[in-house]
Design a protein around this motif. Structure first.
Motif, mmCIF file in Angstrom:
data_model
loop_
_atom_site.group_PDB
_atom_site.id
_atom_site.type_symbol
_atom_site.label_atom_id
_atom_site.label_comp_id
_atom_site.label_asym_id
_atom_site.label_seq_id
_atom_site.Cartn_x
_atom_site.Cartn_y
_atom_site.Cartn_z
ATOM 1 N N LEU A 191 0.827 -1.201 0.000
ATOM 2 C CA LEU A 191 0.000 0.000 0.000
ATOM 3 C C LEU A 191 0.864 1.256 0.000
ATOM 4 O O LEU A 191 0.602 2.216 -0.720
ATOM 5 N N ARG A 195 3.147 3.211 -5.590
ATOM 6 C CA ARG A 195 3.574 3.986 -6.757
ATOM 7 C C ARG A 195 4.959 4.554 -6.526
ATOM 8 O O ARG A 195 5.313 5.559 -7.111
ATOM 9 N N GLU A 403 2.266 -0.056 -10.427
ATOM 10 C CA GLU A 403 1.610 -0.832 -9.374
ATOM 11 C C GLU A 403 1.844 -2.319 -9.573
ATOM 12 O O GLU A 403 1.929 -3.084 -8.614
ATOM 13 N N LEU B 106 -8.294 -11.885 16.474
ATOM 14 C CA LEU B 106 -8.782 -12.156 15.118
ATOM 15 C C LEU B 106 -9.697 -11.036 14.653
ATOM 16 O O LEU B 106 -9.658 -10.631 13.492
ATOM 17 N N VAL B 108 -9.613 -7.856 15.679
ATOM 18 C CA VAL B 108 -8.802 -6.674 15.379
ATOM 19 C C VAL B 108 -8.084 -6.855 14.052
ATOM 20 O O VAL B 108 -8.020 -5.942 13.229
ATOM 21 N N PHE B 109 -7.576 -8.069 13.854
ATOM 22 C CA PHE B 109 -6.867 -8.351 12.609
ATOM 23 C C PHE B 109 -7.784 -8.159 11.419
ATOM 24 O O PHE B 109 -7.388 -7.597 10.392
ATOM 25 N N VAL B 112 -8.183 -4.453 10.711
ATOM 26 C CA VAL B 112 -6.979 -3.882 10.090
ATOM 27 C C VAL B 112 -6.880 -4.307 8.632
ATOM 28 O O VAL B 112 -6.612 -3.489 7.744
ATOM 29 N N LEU B 113 -7.128 -5.597 8.381
ATOM 30 C CA LEU B 113 -6.987 -6.102 7.007
ATOM 31 C C LEU B 113 -7.999 -5.449 6.082
ATOM 32 O O LEU B 113 -7.677 -5.094 4.945
ATOM 33 N N ILE B 116 -6.803 -2.049 5.114
ATOM 34 C CA ILE B 116 -5.692 -2.081 4.167
ATOM 35 C C ILE B 116 -6.192 -2.403 2.766
ATOM 36 O O ILE B 116 -5.828 -1.734 1.785
ATOM 37 N N ALA B 119 -7.942 0.466 1.184
ATOM 38 C CA ALA B 119 -7.024 1.504 0.736
ATOM 39 C C ALA B 119 -6.328 1.093 -0.552
ATOM 40 O O ALA B 119 -6.160 1.904 -1.475
ATOM 41 N N ILE B 120 -5.907 -0.184 -0.624
ATOM 42 C CA ILE B 120 -5.211 -0.639 -1.825
ATOM 43 C C ILE B 120 -6.132 -0.558 -3.034
ATOM 44 O O ILE B 120 -5.754 -0.049 -4.100
ATOM 45 N N LEU B 123 -6.515 2.993 -4.138
ATOM 46 C CA LEU B 123 -5.349 3.523 -4.850
ATOM 47 C C LEU B 123 -5.232 2.941 -6.249
ATOM 48 O O LEU B 123 -4.946 3.665 -7.207
ATOM 49 N N VAL B 124 -5.463 1.637 -6.354
ATOM 50 C CA VAL B 124 -5.317 1.004 -7.672
ATOM 51 C C VAL B 124 -6.360 1.558 -8.640
ATOM 52 O O VAL B 124 -6.061 1.898 -9.787
ATOM 53 N N SER B 126 -7.968 4.433 -8.488
ATOM 54 C CA SER B 126 -7.686 5.826 -8.846
ATOM 55 C C SER B 126 -6.520 5.893 -9.822
ATOM 56 O O SER B 126 -6.493 6.741 -10.715
ATOM 57 N N GLY B 127 -5.561 4.966 -9.656
ATOM 58 C CA GLY B 127 -4.452 4.931 -10.605
ATOM 59 C C GLY B 127 -4.931 4.602 -12.007
ATOM 60 O O GLY B 127 -4.527 5.233 -12.987
ATOM 61 N N LYS B 130 -6.741 7.575 -13.433
ATOM 62 C CA LYS B 130 -5.816 8.619 -13.862
ATOM 63 C C LYS B 130 -5.181 8.239 -15.188
ATOM 64 O O LYS B 130 -5.005 9.080 -16.077
#
Lengths: 577, 182
Positions: A191, A195, A403, B106, B108-109, B112-113, B116, B119-120, B123-124, B126-127, B130
């Motif tokens: 993450l 990039r 990526e 478990l 909490v994990f 968190v997962l 993540i 978010a990934i 980002l991918v 939006s990439g 773009k």
């Protein structure tokens, strides 16, 4: 040479958003987990304040000049490690390949340490903390024996987290909980580096600043505890009788190369004071109860103040009974000498200390987030070191997004790092840490300095630096780059190799069946493991002469055809203009 | 509280009570419980005799079982706990800690997962967006460049014509509609 800073030009290279981001990146990469748990340990076992003397010498004459050299090179050439060294001289391309390999090896095991940190972090949300109580045995009449013999904290680390095997040859099984955490850690790394510098540059604001905040908080907290001054005095009192510390300093510094070494003198010595106070309290209480019960003494006859006099009296009158009681040692000095480094400090000693603080969950969460950010910022540097040269080599076609490459790197590393989640995983991480992360760096740093000074020629390099910074190079840099740093590196390398040759490399294993349990058992590495150690240390180093040889052979073949122009050693300014 | 004869009496009473409850015969008396070797540590040995049979002692296993059954009551009578009142050879059964059905870590994990992965994905995606926008922009720019080239092909680039600097022929410029438009 992994994280290269650039000014905007049309070559399409990513750039840092501002100077502050770049500085933070350097700090984040240099200051890692080793600063928190390796430095105070080395400082203590090698004689406290006396350790700082060779440390500062090495810092001044080896660390800072190398740092300056690498930053200037990176700034000038604006390429990854392989590309940069190829530009300086094709014969030196091996240095770039070698440092790329070191980055790969370090990334593999470093993230596994972060896995452990994450495991502790997600376990910190419970009441009571899982490492504060021992589990019960089968018929619920007492505590689990392994846990009772050592401490709950030890048990949680060695059994519940690592599920460690008694020997490195026994691999054990995969620990599924560690695999989950490893996947999460690599996902976080992906993450943040998705990039390249664009994303790490944003993440670095948090991961580089946050640890210092938390360390300050812990420092203040630690100083308010009783026994703080004793611990500090012990840490810094020079112990001049221990004289073999010299060869161990520079690997500590170069452990944080390739970019910045100079910032690892922040010592959280207060961590030592925790250990001092809490082990003392824990054991003496239990001992007192045992003695009173055995000798039927009235309640409150033995207090902490007269404990030592009672022990000596009883030892002289009833030595067999005292021996049969299996009293845990209460000697302060022994505790301080037994101090641990590395994972032991963070996961055993400090977790023990956290249990006794009020609001333990909050302290634990804070501490592990801090460790995680420290490690993560170093991981950025490592991954960039792997990523950028591969990007330049154009392993994947240019049309494919960045990526994809970072995803492939993270996936492959995750799969390889799965072997660290076996029962014997932590022994392997120790091996990687000792052999892949220390010796090759010395060799590569040596060749870097020699290469720049004698092959690229220091005169040309000084002109480049002057062109970049606008200031002429100091005499200090000239002398250190030319003579002192290479000499120092050579001496340290020789000393290290000689010391290693003297006795076979050994490790300490956690074996519940050992007679001296809970002390760890000292074992020697089997020959195949020793071979792997040598391989790890030698592989990056051997790249340097190999690539030079390869180019030499190519050159010989080219010189037979006079029509082709031999490759020129290009200059830094030439690469830009 | 201090340990004195009254406390000893209470203790004997409790042991007798335990024996009565365990064997459910009400013949055990307080006088059946004998204490000996009392020390200042407050530790002592005790035996339970059986008055129905000829002054023999009740076997230790029975006493142990009886005390184990009523341990709670005995502890509470003395305001003590399993840790502070110890019967040698009678190990207390410790209660297991409360364990939730799914381990907390478990949960909490999982949280968190999820964060993540979200978010990934963000980002991918939006990439990719773009990337698409950049492609569209570059094709737009190519179209504009063609138009620019059209005007260049005439030999006279439009930008080069400076309408302010040139002279305007008043005859032609006045009546635009008399002439056919281009």
């Amino acid at each position: 040479l992994s994280a290269t800073p650039e000014t905007p030009k049309e070559d399409g290279r990513p750039k840092w958003d501002n100077k502050f981001q770049y500085i933070l990146s350097c700090i984040g990469f240099a200051v890692g987990l080793g600063n928190v748990w390796r430095f105070p340990y080395l400082c203590q076992i090698h004689g406290g304040g006396a350790f700082l003397i060779p440390y500062f010498i090495a810092l001044l004459f080896e660390g800072i000049p190398l740092l300056h050299l690498e930053l200037a090179l990176g700034q000038c050439l604006r390429k990854g490690s392989t590309g940069a060294w190829n530009t300086i001289s094709p014969y030196l391309g091996g240095v770039g390949v070698g440092s790329w390999m070191v980055s790969v090896l370090v990334s593999l095991y470093y993230n596994t340490v972060l896995t452990w940190v994450m495991w502790y972090f997600i376990n910190s949300f419970q009441e009571p903390l899982p490492w504060s109580v021992c589990p019960l045995n089968e018929n619920r009449t007492g505590f689990n024996e392994e846990c009772y013999e050592s401490t709950a904290v030890n048990y949680f680390w060695y059994r519940k987290t690592l599920n460690i095997t008694p020997d490195i040859a026994e691999s054990g099984t995969f620990q599924w909980w560690l695999i989950l955490c490893l996947a999460a850690c690599w996902a976080i790394v992906y993450l943040c580096t998705i990039r390249g510098i664009e994303t790490t540059g944003k993440a670095i604001y948090v991961t580089a600043i946050f640890p210092y905040l938390v360390l300050t908080i812990f420092l203040i907290q630690g100083l308010t505890l009783p026994g703080a001054t004793d611990g500090l005095i012990y840490l810094f009192t020079p112990n001049v009788s221990v004289s073999i510390y010299f060869p161990f300093t520079p690997p500590q510094i170069s452990y944080h190369l390739p970019t910045t070494p100079g910032l690892d003198h922040f010592q959280p010595h207060h961590l030592q004071t925790f250990k001092l106070k809490f082990k003392y309290v824990g054991f003496s209480g239990r001992n007192i109860i045992n003695i009173i019960n055995e000798f039927d003494l009235p309640e409150e006859s033995i207090m902490r103040q007269n404990y030592t006099s009672w022990i000596s009296f009883l030892n002289s009158s009833y030595p067999e009974k005292i021996a049969g009681l299996k009293l845990k040692s209460c000697d302060l000095q022994e505790f301080l000498d037994q101090s641990v480094s590395g994972t032991g400090l963070a996961f055993i000693v400090f977790t023990q200390a956290i249990i006794l603080m009020p609001g333990s969950q909050a302290w634990a969460i804070l501490f592990f987030i801090m460790l995680f950010s420290l490690g993560l910022s170093s991981m950025f540097g490592n991954i960039e070191g792997v990523f950028t040269p591969l990007l330049e080599l154009q392993i994947i076609p240019k049309s494919a997004p960045k990526e994809l490459l970072s995803g492939i790197i993270c996936l492959i590393s995750f799969l390889i790092a799965l072997c660290f989640t076996l029962g014997s995983g932590s022994y392997w991480i120790d091996i990687f840490d000792r052999y892949a992360g220390s010796v090759p760096l010395l060799v590569i740093a040596f060749f870097e300095v020699i290469g720049v000074v004698y092959i690229y020629k220091i005169k040309r390099f000084s002109e480049d630096v002057e062109w970049m910074t606008g200031r002429k190079l100091n005499l200090f840099w000239q002398i250190t780059w030319r003579f002192i740093s290479p000499l120092l590196l050579l001496i340290v390398f020789m000393a290290f190799v000689t010391l290693q040759m003297q006795k076979p490399p050994s490790y300490t294993a956690w074996n519940p069946k050992y007679e001296g349990f809970p002390m760890k058992e000292e074992k020697v590495y089997p020959p195949w493991v020793q071979a792997i150690c040598v391989l790890l240390a030698a592989l990056p180093c051997v790249c340097v002469p190999l690539v030079a040889l390869f180019h030499l052979v190519k050159q010989k073949r080219r010189s037979k055809e006079p029509s082709l122009v031999p490759p020129e050693v290009s200059s830094c300014q030439g690469a830009n203009s | 509280y201090a340990w004195d004869a009254n406390e000893e009496y209470l203790f004997k009473a409790m042991v007798a009570f335990a024996m009565r409850r365990y064997s459910s015969k009400s013949t055990t008396q307080i006088s059946n419980v004998l204490l000996c070797n009392v020390t200042d540590r407050v530790s002592f040995w005790f035996v339970v005799t059986d008055s129905s049979k000829n002054v023999t002692t009740v076997p230790g296993s029975e006493v142990e079982a009886a005390i184990r059954m009523n341990r709670n009551r005995i502890n509470n009578a003395f305001l003590l706990s399993d840790k502070t009142l110890q019967f040698l050879k009678i190990t207390s059964t410790l209660s297991p800690p409360v364990e939730p059905s799914t381990p907390v870590w478990l949960i909490v994990f999982g949280v968190v997962l999820c964060l993540i992965v979200a978010a990934i994905v963000f980002l991918v995606v939006s990439g990719i967006q773009k990337h698409k926008k950049k492609n569209k922009e570059s094709t737009d720019r190519e179209n504009l460049e063609e138009k620019v080239e059209v005007t260049l092909e005439n030999g006279i680039p439009c930008e080069a014509l400076d309408l302010k600097a040139g002279h305007i022929n008043g005859v032609f410029a006045a009546d635009d509609d008399r002439f056919t438009s281009l």
